[in-house]
Design a protein around this motif. Structure first.
Motif, short mmCIF file in Angstrom:
data_model
loop_
_atom_site.label_atom_id
_atom_site.label_comp_id
_atom_site.label_asym_id
_atom_site.label_seq_id
_atom_site.Cartn_x
_atom_site.Cartn_y
_atom_site.Cartn_z
N CYS A 151 0.83 -1.20 0.00
CA CYS A 151 0.00 0.00 0.00
C CYS A 151 0.86 1.25 0.00
O CYS A 151 2.06 1.20 0.30
N ILE A 152 0.24 2.38 -0.36
CA ILE A 152 0.89 3.69 -0.25
C ILE A 152 0.17 4.45 0.85
O ILE A 152 -1.05 4.55 0.87
N VAL A 153 0.94 4.97 1.80
CA VAL A 153 0.37 5.68 2.95
C VAL A 153 0.79 7.15 2.88
O VAL A 153 1.95 7.46 2.63
N THR A 154 -0.18 8.04 3.10
CA THR A 154 0.07 9.48 3.08
C THR A 154 0.22 9.99 4.51
O THR A 154 -0.58 9.65 5.39
N TYR A 155 1.24 10.82 4.74
CA TYR A 155 1.50 11.40 6.05
C TYR A 155 1.45 12.92 5.96
O TYR A 155 2.05 13.51 5.05
N SER A 156 0.76 13.54 6.90
CA SER A 156 0.85 14.99 7.03
C SER A 156 2.16 15.31 7.74
O SER A 156 2.80 14.42 8.31
N LYS A 157 2.55 16.57 7.72
CA LYS A 157 3.82 16.92 8.37
C LYS A 157 3.77 16.62 9.87
O LYS A 157 4.79 16.25 10.47
N LYS A 158 2.59 16.72 10.48
CA LYS A 158 2.46 16.44 11.90
C LYS A 158 2.63 14.95 12.20
O LYS A 158 2.93 14.57 13.34
N GLN A 159 2.45 14.11 11.19
CA GLN A 159 2.54 12.66 11.40
C GLN A 159 3.93 12.09 11.10
O GLN A 159 4.15 10.89 11.25
N LEU A 160 4.86 12.95 10.70
CA LEU A 160 6.18 12.46 10.30
C LEU A 160 6.96 11.83 11.44
O LEU A 160 7.87 11.03 11.21
N SER A 161 6.61 12.15 12.68
CA SER A 161 7.30 11.54 13.81
C SER A 161 7.03 10.04 13.90
O SER A 161 7.69 9.32 14.66
N GLN A 162 6.06 9.56 13.11
CA GLN A 162 5.80 8.11 13.05
C GLN A 162 6.84 7.39 12.20
O GLN A 162 6.84 6.16 12.13
N LEU A 163 7.71 8.15 11.52
CA LEU A 163 8.68 7.56 10.61
C LEU A 163 10.11 7.82 11.07
O LEU A 163 10.40 8.84 11.69
N SER A 164 11.00 6.89 10.76
CA SER A 164 12.44 7.12 10.95
C SER A 164 13.16 6.56 9.73
O SER A 164 12.65 5.67 9.04
N LEU A 165 14.34 7.09 9.46
CA LEU A 165 15.15 6.54 8.38
C LEU A 165 15.50 5.08 8.68
O LEU A 165 15.62 4.69 9.84
N ALA A 166 15.65 4.27 7.62
CA ALA A 166 15.85 2.83 7.83
C ALA A 166 17.04 2.27 7.04
O ALA A 166 17.05 1.11 6.67
N TYR A 167 18.04 3.11 6.78
CA TYR A 167 19.30 2.57 6.28
C TYR A 167 19.92 1.71 7.39
O TYR A 167 20.54 0.69 7.12
N ALA A 168 19.73 2.18 8.62
CA ALA A 168 20.22 1.47 9.81
C ALA A 168 19.10 1.44 10.84
O ALA A 168 18.22 2.31 10.84
#
Length: 501
Positions: free
Chosen positions: A399-416
């Protein structure tokens, strides 16, 4: 001393459910018991909510285990072996005695645990269990689940059956959600070592007593991120369990398997270097970081960005922590573009720690919380940034999920990512570290979990002394819980009740 805060912090930091204070502070903690903000048992203290959750979970486990056992039909081994034979002939394989025992147990028990490490035939056993349940119990109503989306997709790929996260199956949006009922004929939960006490309690609350529950996992992996050691406690309490012992991959053929075997056995004598297992020496995290970045870049050229990961003991501590590695790797692999499309945000954690993240199209990212369409631990790729509408889109596997700027804290980079966060996932290549600076977080379980995430190649950055110390230290069994004792207590009460009827 704030005794309530002390116990809360200990539970959150260690994953234990009970805390034993120094004798000189016992009076303070007993005062907490009198104020009913703490509960005490045998000199250990915990929160009333944690204590009641362990007791409730134990009661539900014992009820599920014994439900309908007087009326439940038990099939003789000779009868089940006929269907095992049909399956073996169909697939052109032969199950060993432990795998057959797992099939016997799963058919005849309402609650059963299948455990074993890589190469012991868990997938083949699970497929045979599935075949026999369908043929003998005459049902297709079997649901597959796992704690994370990554683990659920692995079930779909390996077993060929649709799977979903435990949270989605139970309709959970957070720890306080009320689970919806599960009334399937059978539920199979993989990667059970990742299941914490809170989620386990929700599972046993939701599942019908008539639903056969099969739990699958590797007891040697790290315990759950949340508090508790559910898999260990279930096994220790005598819940019907089969542990697969025989390995079907030859150590002579695989450096990965040879090293996994010695880590698991706690008999570390030095990593064996082969084509699929490489070791680089580093005396500190600064040197480790340099090597990990170099080897990550080489591995991505060979396997592709989505098939390589750096795994570290710490997410935010030290020079080779996940946050710092992510920033370095992003700057090299996905630097700022001419169009400048990027979302920056600052994350502030409960203890006041702050760090900044910049997201660009093409960055691998990890979901950090359960949501309606994705689960905690799912990994995707940023596929679109819309500055005008202040939103960002992430392509996950389904799926493709859309995030508002306020929801970005739900994400982290995943290279590591931290080893804890990698549970339930697999990559073609894993680069991990075991350095003296990280010894507090290192253990045999940590290294075992990191190495077993690799499917084709593993690169370990370490030094001999640290690797030896870590492989002798076991982390999961350091957690202090009372679930196994509570299960045995509830079993004794049940048996007494039956004897008096």
């Amino acid at each position: 001393m704030d005794v309530l805060q002390t116990v809360e912090s200990y539970i959150n930091d260690t994953g234990s459910t009970w805390y034993k204070p120094s004798p000189k502070y016992k009076r303070l903690f007993d005062g907490g018991v009198k104020r009913k903000v703490l509960v005490e048992k045998n000199g250990y203290y915990t929160l009333p909510s944690v204590c009641s959750r362990e007791i409730e979970l134990a009661k539900r486990i014992v009820t599920h285990l014994h439900f309908g056992e007087d009326e439940r039909k038990r099939y003789p081994k000779e009868f089940i072996e006929i269907y095992i034979g049909f399956y073996e002939e169909q697939e052109g394989i032969r199950l060993d005695e432990w795998q057959k025992d797992a099939v016997f147990q799963s058919v005849n028990n309402n609650l059963f645990i299948l455990t074993g490490g890589p190469g012991t035939g868990k997938t083949a056993t699970l497929k045979c269990i599935l075949y026999c349940l369908k043929k003998i119990l005459k049902t297709e109503d079997i649901i597959f689940t796992a704690p994370t989306g990554k683990a659920a997709r692995r079930i779909t790929e390996s077993v060929g059956c649709p799977a979903q996260t435990v949270a989605r199956a139970l309709g959970l949006k957070d720890d306080n959600s009320k689970p919806k009922p599960v009334n399937n004929a059978c539920m199979i939960v993989d990667e059970i070592s990742m299941l914490d006490t809170v989620t386990a309690c929700a599972l046993f609350t939701a599942i019908s007593h008539e639903t056969k529950l099969i739990l699958v996992g590797d007891a040697e992996q790290l315990p759950s991120v949340g508090y508790g050691s559910v898999l260990r406690d279930l096994i220790d309490a005598g819940i019907p369990t089969t542990k697969l012992e025989k390995t079907f991959r030859q150590a002579s053929e695989s450096g990965l398997f040879a090293n996994i075997a010695q880590i698991k056995a706690g008999l570390y004598t030095g990593f064996e270097e082969r084509d699929d297992f490489k070791v680089f020496k580093a005396e500190n995290t600064s040197k480790a970081k340099e090597i990990m970045v170099r080897e990550y870049l080489k591995a991505t050229e060979k396997y592709g960005l989505d098939q390589v990961v750096c795994l570290t003991p710490y997410r935010r501590k030290g020079e080779a922590c996940a946050i710092k590695l992510n920033n370095i790797l992003q700057a090299i692999i996905n630097p700022p573009k001419d169009n400048g499309l990027c979302f920056s945000y600052t994350t502030k954690e409960e203890d006041g720690f702050r760090y900044q993240t910049k997201l660009r199209v093409g960055d691998p990212v990890m979901q950090l919380a359960n949501a309606e369409r994705v689960a905690n631990g799912d990994v995707g790729t940023v596929c679109e940034i819309d500055k005008d509408k202040q939103r960002l889109k992430v392509q996950f596997s389904d799926c493709i999920v859309t995030y508002s700027k306020k929801q970005l804290s739900q994400l982290s980079l995943a290279y590591a990512m931290s080893v804890f966060k990698s549970q339930g996932s697999e990559y073609k290549a894993v680069i991990t570290s075991a350095i003296s600076d990280d010894l507090d977080m290192l253990s045999r379980n940590t290294i075992y979990t990191a190495v077993t995430r690799a499917k084709q190649e593993c690169i370990v950055v370490t030094n001999e002394d640290t690797a030896k110390k870590a492989c002798k230290k076991e982390s999961g069994y350091d957690r202090v819980t009372r679930l196994s004792e509570e299960i045995m207590h509830q079993k004794a009460r049940y048996e007494l009740f039956i004897s008096l009827m």
